[in-house]
Design an enzyme around this catalytic site. Structure first.
Site, PDB file in Angstrom:
ATOM      1  N   HIS A 142       0.845  -1.200   0.000  1.00  0.00           N
ATOM      2  CA  HIS A 142       0.000   0.000   0.000  1.00  0.00           C
ATOM      3  C   HIS A 142       0.885   1.256   0.000  1.00  0.00           C
ATOM      4  CE1 HIS A 142      -3.528   2.469   1.321  1.00  0.00           C
ATOM      5  NE2 HIS A 142      -2.569   3.170   1.904  1.00  0.00           N
ATOM      6  N   GLU A 143       1.907   1.268   0.844  1.00  0.00           N
ATOM      7  CA  GLU A 143       2.772   2.450   0.933  1.00  0.00           C
ATOM      8  C   GLU A 143       3.566   2.666  -0.348  1.00  0.00           C
ATOM      9  OE1 GLU A 143       2.224   4.490   3.075  1.00  0.00           O
ATOM     10  OE2 GLU A 143       1.082   3.218   4.422  1.00  0.00           O
ATOM     11  N   HIS A 146       1.538   4.259  -2.923  1.00  0.00           N
ATOM     12  CA  HIS A 146       1.457   5.714  -2.802  1.00  0.00           C
ATOM     13  C   HIS A 146       2.647   6.363  -3.503  1.00  0.00           C
ATOM     14  CE1 HIS A 146      -2.052   6.494  -0.504  1.00  0.00           C
ATOM     15  NE2 HIS A 146      -1.660   5.888   0.592  1.00  0.00           N
ATOM     16  N   GLU A 227      -6.505   6.733  -1.342  1.00  0.00           N
ATOM     17  CA  GLU A 227      -6.407   5.550  -0.471  1.00  0.00           C
ATOM     18  C   GLU A 227      -6.968   4.323  -1.162  1.00  0.00           C
ATOM     19  OE1 GLU A 227      -4.823   5.197   2.389  1.00  0.00           O
ATOM     20  OE2 GLU A 227      -4.227   7.281   2.152  1.00  0.00           O
TER      21      GLU A 227
END
Lengths: 399, 188
Positions: A142-143, A146, A227
Site C-alpha cells: 500500500h505504501e 502511494h 487511499e
C-alpha cells in the site's frame, strides 16, 4: 496497464485546480476588501509558492523529523527490509526506498518523498510487532503504491494549498475586522461609494469563512480516492488482497493514537491517526475511507486485478467505480493461493516483539549482549567499564 | 505549390508518429530487459545462498545425504544454464525449487536445526529470495505482455516489423514446480 493509473489522475487534478481557484479567489477578495485586488493576489500566490517550495524540498525530512523516525539498515531488521525490497521489485520501482521505524506503540505507517527516486517508508514499532509477514507485505505494498502512484507529492501539494487558504482566511478575517473600520471611515468621508464597499466587504467575509471549509472538503475527497487506489495497487502487487485486509483489521482494532501525527500530516498515514473506536467516520469529513469498508472491498475481490477491485468496490459501495477507466483491462490476474511465508518459518508474536525491541535498543545506541544463560544485557551508550557482569548468572562479559 | 506543402506536412506528421511509436517500443523493450536483469539478480542470490544452507544443514542432518546432493546438483545445473533463454532457465530453476523444497521439508525432523540462529537467518533470506524471484517474474511477465501487445497491435506492429522488434519470451515456471516451490515450512 497498471502504470496508467498514474497518468489517469484527472479527477485529482481537477480537484487540485479547484483548490487553486479557491486560493486565487480568496486572495482576490481579501485584496478587494482592503484596497487593491492585485496586491491580495500577489500576497496569496507568493505565500503559496514559498510554502510549496518548503514542502517540495524539505517536506519529507520535516515529516520524518517530526515523527522522530529512525532510519534502519538492512541488517537492523532483515524481515522488514526484505518485505520492502520484495514490494519494490513487484512494483517495478527503480530505487530502493529508505526505511524508517517510529518508536510508538500506536499502529500506523506512511510513505513520503517527492518522487519515486527519493522515497521513504516509515512504520511504527507497534505495527511492526503486530503484523505477520503477509500483512506486513500488504501494508508495504500500500505504501509503495502511494510512492508509485505519486500520491505523496500530490497530497503534499494539496495540503500546502489547503494550509495557505486556511492561513489567509484566518489572518485575513482578523485584519478585515480591524481594517474594515478604518476603511468605512475613509469611505464615509469621501461619500458616495459606501454602499458598494459594504457589499464587497460582506461578500469577502462570507467567502473567507466558506473557503477553508470547501478547501478541506476537496482535500478530503482527493485523499480518500488515493487511499482506494493505493489499496487496489497494493492488492495487484502482492496478488494477495487478504494480507492487506487482515492488516487493516488489526489496525482497526487498536485505538491508540499516534503522538507525533497532526491534522496536516494525517493523509500520509495508512489509516487515519485520529480515528476513534466505534465512531464511523462520516464520509465527507475524513481523510480516509472507513477501514471496515476497505476491508470488505479487499475481501470481495475475485482476482487481484484493477477490474476485480473496481467490481468489489461497486459491489460494496454501490454507484460508480473508483479506478480510472483507462486502467481497466480485461486481463485476469489470479490471487496467489500458495503463500510461501504464511504457514512457514513465521515468527510468532513473542519473537516479533523481541526483534522489534532489539532494533529499537540498537537504534538508541544500546549494545545487546546475549549471555550463555539466555539473559540479554542492554548496555547503555554511556557505559564506560570494559566488562559487565550478568545479573542473572554472574558471568562476566567484555563490552 | 499548396499540394507540395500538404505533402511535406503529411510526411512530417508521419515521421513524428513513427518517432513516437519507435521510442515507445524501445522503452518497453528496455523495461523487459531491466525486469529480466532483476530476475537474474534474484536467481544468482539463490544460487549463492544454497552452499551456505547446505553447509549449515549438513552438520545436523545425518540421514539426508541424497536430498542434500540433489540440491547441490540442481544448483550446479541451474548455474550452467545461467546464460540460457527464459524458457530453458525457467525449467532448470523450477527443478532447483523442488529440490530445495524437499530439503526444507525434512528439516522438520531436526528440532536442533530449527533453533539454530544461523539457520533462522538463512531461512529468512531464502523465503525472501523465493518471494523476490516470484515478484520479479510477475513484473517481468507483465512487461513482456505489454511489450508483445505493442509489437502486435496496429499501428506499432508496422514499426516493430520495420526495425525487427522481436516478441519477448515469458518466464513460466511449470505448475508442478510452482506447487512444490520451497515451502519453507518448519513451523516453530
Amino acid at each position: 496497464m497498471w502504470e496508467q493509473i498514474r497518468s489517469n489522475q484527472i479527477r485529482s487534478v481537477v480537484l487540485t485546480i479547484g483548490m487553486g481557484a479557491l486560493l486565487i479567489l480568496i486572495g482576490y477578495f481579501l485584496g478587494l476588501a482592503f484596497d487593491s485586488a492585485v496586491a491580495g493576489l500577489v500576497i496569496a500566490i507568493l505565500l503559496w509558492v514559498i510554502l510549496s517550495l518548503v514542502a517540495y524540498f524539505q517536506g519529507d525530512s520535516i515529516l520524518l523529523g517530526m515523527s522522530r523516525a529512525k532510519k534502519i539498515r538492512p541488517d537492523d531488521h532483515p524481515r522488514l527490509f526484505n518485505v520492502v525490497e520484495e514490494m519494490k521489485i513487484a512494483s517495478g520501482l527503480e530505487k530502493m526506498p529508505d526505511i524508517y521505524i517510529i518508536d510508538d506503540p500506536a499502529l500506523n505507517a506512511f510513505a513520503t518523498g517527492r518522487d519515486p527516486n527519493r522515497a521513504s517508508v516509515a512504520i511504527t514499532s507497534g505495527l511492526l510487532q503486530k503484523l505477520n509477514r503477509d500483512e506486513l507485505q500488504g501494508v508495504m505494498a500500500h505504501e509503495i503504491s502511494h510512492v508509485k502512484n505519486r500520491d505523496v507529492l500530490l497530497m503534499a501539494m494539496c495540503s500546502v494549498l489547503l494550509g495557505t487558504i486556511v492561513l489567509l482566511a484566518y489572518y485575513g478575517s482578523r485584519f478585515l475586522f480591524l481594517g474594515g473600520r478604518t476603511g468605512s471611515r475613509r469611505s464615509s468621508s469621501s461619500g458616495g461609494g459606501g454602499g458598494a464597499q459594504l457589499i464587497i466587504l460582506v461578500v469577502a467575509l462570507v467567502f473567507i469563512i466558506l473557503a477553508p471549509i470547501f478547501a478541506q472538503l476537496i482535500y478530503f475527497a482527493i485523499s480518500r480516492k488515493r487511499e482506494y487506489l493505493a489499496d487496489a495497487s497494493g492488492a495487484l502487487y502482492t496478488r494477495y488482497p487478504e494480507g492487506l485486509a487482515s492488516a487493516l483489521e488489526k489496525l482497526a482494532a487498536s485505538t491508540e493514537q499516534l503522538k507525533s501525527a497532526n491534522q496536516a500530516t494525517a493523509p500520509m498515514y495508512i489509516v487515519n491517526p485520529f480515528r476513534k473506536k466505534g465512531l464511523k467516520a462520516s464520509d465527507l469529513t475524513s481523510t480516509h475511507p472507513p477501514i471496515s469498508e476497505r476491508v470488505r472491498i479487499l475481501r470481495a475481490m475475485a482476482g487481484a486485478s484493477f477490474n476485480n477491485y473496481d467490481q468489489a468496490y461497486r459491489q460494496v459501495r454501490g454507484g460508480k467505480g473508483v479506478i480510472p477507466a483507462a486502467s481497466l483491462t480485461a486481463e485476469t490476474v489470479p490471487i496467489a493461493t500458495i503463500k510461501l511465508e504464511g504457514e512457514a518459518g513465521e515468527a510468532n508474536d513473542i519473537e516479533r516483539t523481541r526483534d522489534t525491541s532489539d532494533v529499537m535498543w540498537r537504534l538508541s545506541n544500546y549494545k545487546t549482549i546475549t549471555c550463555d544463560c539466555g539473559a540479554r544485557l542492554r548496555v547503555p551508550p554511556n557505559f564506560k567499564e570494559p566488562q559487565i557482569k550478568c545479573p542473572h548468572c554472574g558471568r562476566t562479559h567484555q563490552v | 505549390m499548396i499540394a507540395l506543402y500538404v505533402i511535406i506536412g503529411v510526411v512530417v506528421v508521419l515521421l513524428i508518429v513513427l518517432w513516437f511509436l519507435y521510442n515507445g517500443l524501445v522503452r518497453l523493450r528496455n523495461q523487459v530487459k531491466n525486469a529480466w536483469a532483476q530476475i537474474d539478480v534474484q536467481l544468482k542470490r539463490r544460487h549463492d545462498l544454497i552452499p551456505n544452507l547446505v553447509e549449515t544443514v549438513k552438520g545436523y542432518m545425518k540421514f539426508e545425504r541424497e536430498t542434500l546432493e540433489a540440491v547441490t546438483k540442481a544448483r550446479n545445473i541451474a548455474l550452467q544454464a545461467s546464460s540460457a533463454g527464459a524458457g530453458e532457465r525457467a525449467k532448470v530453476e523450477g527443478e532447483l525449487s523442488s529440490a530445495l523444497s524437499r530439503l526444507l521439508a525434512v528439516v522438520e525432523r531436526y528440532p536442533d536445526l530449527k533453533a539454530n540462529q544461523n539457520f533462522l537467518a538463512l531461512q529468512e533470506e531464502l523465503t525472501s529470495t523465493e518471494n523476490k524471484i516470484s515478484f520479479s517474474r510477475q513484473f517481468y511477465n507483465d512487461s513482456v505482455l505489454r511489450y508483445n501487445n505493442q509489437t502486435q497491435m496496429v499501428p506499432s506492429n508496422i514499426v516493430a516489423g520495420m526495425f525487427s522488434f522481436k516478441a519477448g519470451e515469458f518466464f513460466e515456471v511449470t505448475l508442478a514446480a510452482e506447487k512444490e516451490a520451497p515451502k519453507v515450512s518448519f513451523t516453530q
